[in-house]
Write a protein that holds these residues in place. Structure first.
Motif, PDB file in Angstrom:
ATOM      1  N   VAL A   8      -7.738  13.074  -0.415  1.00 29.60           N
ATOM      2  CA  VAL A   8      -7.637  14.540  -0.517  1.00 29.60           C
ATOM      3  C   VAL A   8      -7.576  14.875  -1.999  1.00 29.60           C
ATOM      4  CG1 VAL A   8      -6.388  14.694   1.686  1.00 29.60           C
ATOM      5  CG2 VAL A   8      -5.085  14.545  -0.458  1.00 29.60           C
ATOM      6  N   ARG A  30       7.537  22.448  -4.057  1.00 27.74           N
ATOM      7  CA  ARG A  30       8.070  21.246  -3.408  1.00 27.74           C
ATOM      8  C   ARG A  30       9.429  20.900  -4.005  1.00 27.74           C
ATOM      9  NH1 ARG A  30       4.362  16.035  -2.414  1.00 27.74           N
ATOM     10  NH2 ARG A  30       5.775  14.330  -2.896  1.00 27.74           N
ATOM     11  N   PRO A  35       9.574  12.368  -4.144  1.00 29.17           N
ATOM     12  CA  PRO A  35       8.820  11.583  -5.119  1.00 29.17           C
ATOM     13  C   PRO A  35       7.308  11.781  -5.034  1.00 29.17           C
ATOM     14  CG  PRO A  35       9.581  10.189  -3.313  1.00 29.17           C
ATOM     15  CD  PRO A  35      10.185  11.540  -3.088  1.00 29.17           C
ATOM     16  N   HIS A  39      -1.078   7.524  -9.825  1.00 30.02           N
ATOM     17  CA  HIS A  39      -2.434   6.990  -9.686  1.00 30.02           C
ATOM     18  C   HIS A  39      -2.821   6.245 -10.950  1.00 30.02           C
ATOM     19  CE1 HIS A  39      -2.000  10.253  -6.823  1.00 30.02           C
ATOM     20  NE2 HIS A  39      -3.028   9.782  -6.133  1.00 30.02           N
ATOM     21  N   VAL A  72       4.607   1.167  -2.252  1.00 25.18           N
ATOM     22  CA  VAL A  72       5.920   1.516  -2.793  1.00 25.18           C
ATOM     23  C   VAL A  72       6.601   0.233  -3.249  1.00 25.18           C
ATOM     24  CG1 VAL A  72       8.207   2.451  -2.233  1.00 25.18           C
ATOM     25  CG2 VAL A  72       6.144   3.597  -1.384  1.00 25.18           C
ATOM     26  N   THR A  89      12.482   3.212  -6.519  1.00 26.54           N
ATOM     27  CA  THR A  89      11.144   2.713  -6.220  1.00 26.54           C
ATOM     28  C   THR A  89      10.100   3.691  -6.749  1.00 26.54           C
ATOM     29  OG1 THR A  89      11.237   3.830  -4.093  1.00 26.54           O
ATOM     30  CG2 THR A  89      11.848   1.490  -4.123  1.00 26.54           C
ATOM     31  N   ALA A  91       5.819   4.883  -6.052  1.00 27.44           N
ATOM     32  CA  ALA A  91       4.620   4.763  -5.203  1.00 27.44           C
ATOM     33  C   ALA A  91       3.385   4.728  -6.100  1.00 27.44           C
ATOM     34  CB  ALA A  91       4.546   5.947  -4.240  1.00 27.44           C
ATOM     35  N   ARG A  93      -0.992   3.993  -6.535  1.00 33.03           N
ATOM     36  CA  ARG A  93      -2.277   3.946  -5.835  1.00 33.03           C
ATOM     37  C   ARG A  93      -3.407   3.924  -6.850  1.00 33.03           C
ATOM     38  NH1 ARG A  93      -6.406   6.628  -2.837  1.00 33.03           N
ATOM     39  NH2 ARG A  93      -6.243   8.855  -3.260  1.00 33.03           N
ATOM     40  N   ALA A 113       0.223  12.707  -8.829  1.00 27.34           N
ATOM     41  CA  ALA A 113      -0.514  13.733  -8.088  1.00 27.34           C
ATOM     42  C   ALA A 113      -0.142  13.768  -6.614  1.00 27.34           C
ATOM     43  CB  ALA A 113      -2.024  13.518  -8.224  1.00 27.34           C
ATOM     44  N   GLU A 152      -4.762  11.749   3.882  1.00 22.40           N
ATOM     45  CA  GLU A 152      -4.048  11.049   2.819  1.00 22.40           C
ATOM     46  C   GLU A 152      -4.014   9.529   2.989  1.00 22.40           C
ATOM     47  OE1 GLU A 152      -2.914  13.401   4.752  1.00 22.40           O
ATOM     48  OE2 GLU A 152      -2.301  15.123   3.543  1.00 22.40           O
ATOM     49  N   ILE A 155       0.685   4.690   3.371  1.00 25.06           N
ATOM     50  CA  ILE A 155       1.760   4.272   2.458  1.00 25.06           C
ATOM     51  C   ILE A 155       2.514   3.078   3.045  1.00 25.06           C
ATOM     52  CG2 ILE A 155       3.810   4.966   1.173  1.00 25.06           C
ATOM     53  CD1 ILE A 155       2.945   7.834   1.338  1.00 25.06           C
ATOM     54  N   ARG A 193      13.096   9.423   1.371  1.00 25.41           N
ATOM     55  CA  ARG A 193      12.593  10.805   1.338  1.00 25.41           C
ATOM     56  C   ARG A 193      11.076  10.819   1.233  1.00 25.41           C
ATOM     57  NH1 ARG A 193      17.054  11.560  -2.340  1.00 25.41           N
ATOM     58  NH2 ARG A 193      15.617  10.921  -3.937  1.00 25.41           N
TER      59      ARG A 193
HETATM   60  O1  TXA Z   1      -3.942  10.219  -0.465  1.00 23.99           O
HETATM   61  C1  TXA Z   1      -2.901  10.497  -1.031  1.00 23.99           C
HETATM   62  O2  TXA Z   1      -1.893   9.779  -0.986  1.00 23.99           O
HETATM   63  C2  TXA Z   1      -2.884  11.831  -1.835  1.00 23.99           C
HETATM   64  C3  TXA Z   1      -3.855  11.705  -2.992  1.00 23.99           C
HETATM   65  C4  TXA Z   1      -3.810  12.893  -3.908  1.00 23.99           C
HETATM   66  O3  TXA Z   1      -3.635  10.503  -3.681  1.00 23.99           O
HETATM   67  N1  TXA Z   1      -1.571  12.120  -2.286  1.00 23.99           N
HETATM   68  C5  TXA Z   1      -0.567  12.524  -1.463  1.00 23.99           C
HETATM   69  O4  TXA Z   1       0.553  12.896  -2.152  1.00 23.99           O
HETATM   70  O5  TXA Z   1      -0.690  12.581  -0.276  1.00 23.99           O
HETATM   71  P1  TXA Z   1       1.773  13.646  -1.462  1.00 23.99           P
HETATM   72  O6  TXA Z   1       2.758  13.905  -2.569  1.00 23.99           O
HETATM   73  O7  TXA Z   1       1.295  14.809  -0.692  1.00 23.99           O
HETATM   74  O8  TXA Z   1       2.373  12.549  -0.572  1.00 23.99           O
HETATM   75  C6  TXA Z   1       2.898  11.399  -1.198  1.00 23.99           C
HETATM   76  C7  TXA Z   1       3.870  10.725  -0.296  1.00 23.99           C
HETATM   77  C8  TXA Z   1       5.057  11.620  -0.045  1.00 23.99           C
HETATM   78  O9  TXA Z   1       5.296  11.604   1.342  1.00 23.99           O
HETATM   79  C9  TXA Z   1       6.139  10.959  -0.860  1.00 23.99           C
HETATM   80  O10 TXA Z   1       7.440  11.188  -0.390  1.00 23.99           O
HETATM   81  C10 TXA Z   1       5.744   9.510  -0.760  1.00 23.99           C
HETATM   82  O11 TXA Z   1       4.365   9.548  -0.932  1.00 23.99           O
HETATM   83  N2  TXA Z   1       6.379   8.742  -1.816  1.00 23.99           N
HETATM   84  C11 TXA Z   1       6.187   8.865  -3.144  1.00 23.99           C
HETATM   85  N3  TXA Z   1       6.998   8.027  -3.813  1.00 23.99           N
HETATM   86  C12 TXA Z   1       7.723   7.349  -2.891  1.00 23.99           C
HETATM   87  C13 TXA Z   1       8.730   6.365  -2.947  1.00 23.99           C
HETATM   88  N4  TXA Z   1       9.175   5.898  -4.095  1.00 23.99           N
HETATM   89  N5  TXA Z   1       9.233   5.911  -1.791  1.00 23.99           N
HETATM   90  C14 TXA Z   1       8.781   6.380  -0.611  1.00 23.99           C
HETATM   91  N6  TXA Z   1       7.848   7.335  -0.486  1.00 23.99           N
HETATM   92  C15 TXA Z   1       7.317   7.804  -1.607  1.00 23.99           C
END
Ligand code: TXA
Ligand code: MG
Length: 301
Positions: A8, A30, A35, A39, A72, A89, A91, A93, A113, A152, A155, A193
């Motif tokens: 996306v 948000r 978190p 990228h 993660v 932690t 995340a 990609r 992002a 998306e 994860i 979270r």
């Molecule tokens: O495809 C995707 O993942 C897209 C594109 C733009 O890369 N990004 C995306 O970002 O979907 P967002 O922020 O809408 O969702 C990211 C997810 C969130 O649910 C967030 O909580 C999780 O990743 N996340 C980020 N860091 C984390 C962490 N340290 N531990 C667990 N979950 C994490």
């Protein structure tokens, strides 16, 4: 700025620029404790972002990056609290879209992002969706055309214990399990979270009713008779319901995933009050489609 990825569109900021990262949270609306994904241009750029890169992360990165997979891992010194929401932690990609690949290579750093939509809404899969959602709150949009995956990334949590699926997405869980030679654990959503795992998320404006496939036409007809403006999200060739409009999702799972969000947006734009749909099977890419539809149907705050 907003950038295209194969999954996306993302709302992008230099991941090490705390002011820029804070601006993402403001624009998206948000909570700042949620978190973001960082990228990177390639797996070797993970150095400094993570404390350790375990063998299973190596194997997944080699097999699936660049691609719709987020890992993660225990955070390293480059990962600030602004990006991680204060968690231990981070995340990571490596996205596949050539435009964003080039941007990352030129930046030589990480781009934080989230999906480029307002919090809780359907993610954008075209530059036009981003403009429609965020308007002038986003100055630049890199238009990379429609996203090829359309929902998306998957994860996977590799930061502690057995590898766990935190969010089904554009890479089928079966492919990951096959590579790791073991089933993925399903992590409870309250352990970490993850806004994408809040019950109500990825929601169109129209209320969504999920019913058994055999109940679709009956339910749609009942809603029409209550005077509702009804959209049916279904397969081609299914019986039509007088007074309701059928929006067809393709039979092929990849195409279904790619078109889901755009179709939900079309339904909203046409002013439908309710959507009636059934759920696809809990396998392959359909697991992610199923997850997004289930969350879109959940009670809203
Ligand atoms: O495809 C995707 O993942 C897209 C594109 C733009 O890369 N990004 C995306 O970002 O979907 P967002 O922020 O809408 O969702 C990211 C997810 C969130 O649910 C967030 O909580 C999780 O990743 N996340 C980020 N860091 C984390 C962490 N340290 N531990 C667990 N979950 C994490
Ligand atoms: Mg999102």
């Amino acid at each position: 700025m907003a950038v295209p990825t194969e999954t996306v569109y993302g709302l992008a900021a230099d991941a090490q620029n705390e002011l820029a990262v804070r601006r993402i949270f403001a624009v998206k609306g948000r909570p700042s404790t949620h978190p973001l994904i960082v990228h990177l241009a390639q797996a070797t750029d993970c150095a400094g972002w993570v404390r350790e890169f375990p063998p299973e992360a190596e194997a997944l990165a080699r097999a699936f990056w660049p691609g719709p997979l987020t890992l993660v891992l225990p955070r390293g010194e480059k990962a600030t609290d602004a990006v991680t929401g204060g968690q231990d932690t981070v995340a990571l990609r490596v996205p596949a879209h050539p435009l964003t690949q080039e941007l990352l290579t030129r930046l030589g750093g990480g781009i934080a992002a989230p999906s480029a939509n307002r919090f809780g809404r359907v993610s954008p899969t075209t530059a036009g969706h981003v403009r429609g959602d965020l308007g002038n709150d986003v100055e630049f949009i890199l238009d990379g055309g429609p996203c090829s995956v359309g929902l998306e990334s998957t994860i996977i949590d590799l930061s502690h214990g057995a590898p766990a699926l935190l969010r089904p997405g554009g890479l089928p869980k079966e492919e990951i399990e096959q590579l790791l030679h073991r089933p993925l654990a399903l992590r409870q959503t309250d352990e970490v979270r993850v806004p994408g795992t809040l019950p109500s998320h990825y929601a169109p404006r129209a209320g969504l009713f999920l019913v058994e496939p055999g109940e679709l036409t009956h339910r749609a007809a009942a809603l029409v008779s209550q005077g509702k403006k009804v959209a049916v999200l279904g397969r081609s060739g299914m019986p039509l319901v007088a007074g309701a409009v059928l929006f067809v999702l393709p039979d092929e799972p990849g195409a279904r995933a790619r078109e889901l969000y755009g179709t939900l947006r079309k339904i909203d734009e046409a002013g439908f009050e309710v959507i009636v749909s059934s759920l696809p099977a809990a396998e392959g890419l359909d697991l992610a489609v199923r997850d997004r539809l289930t969350r879109a149907a959940a009670p809203r705050p």
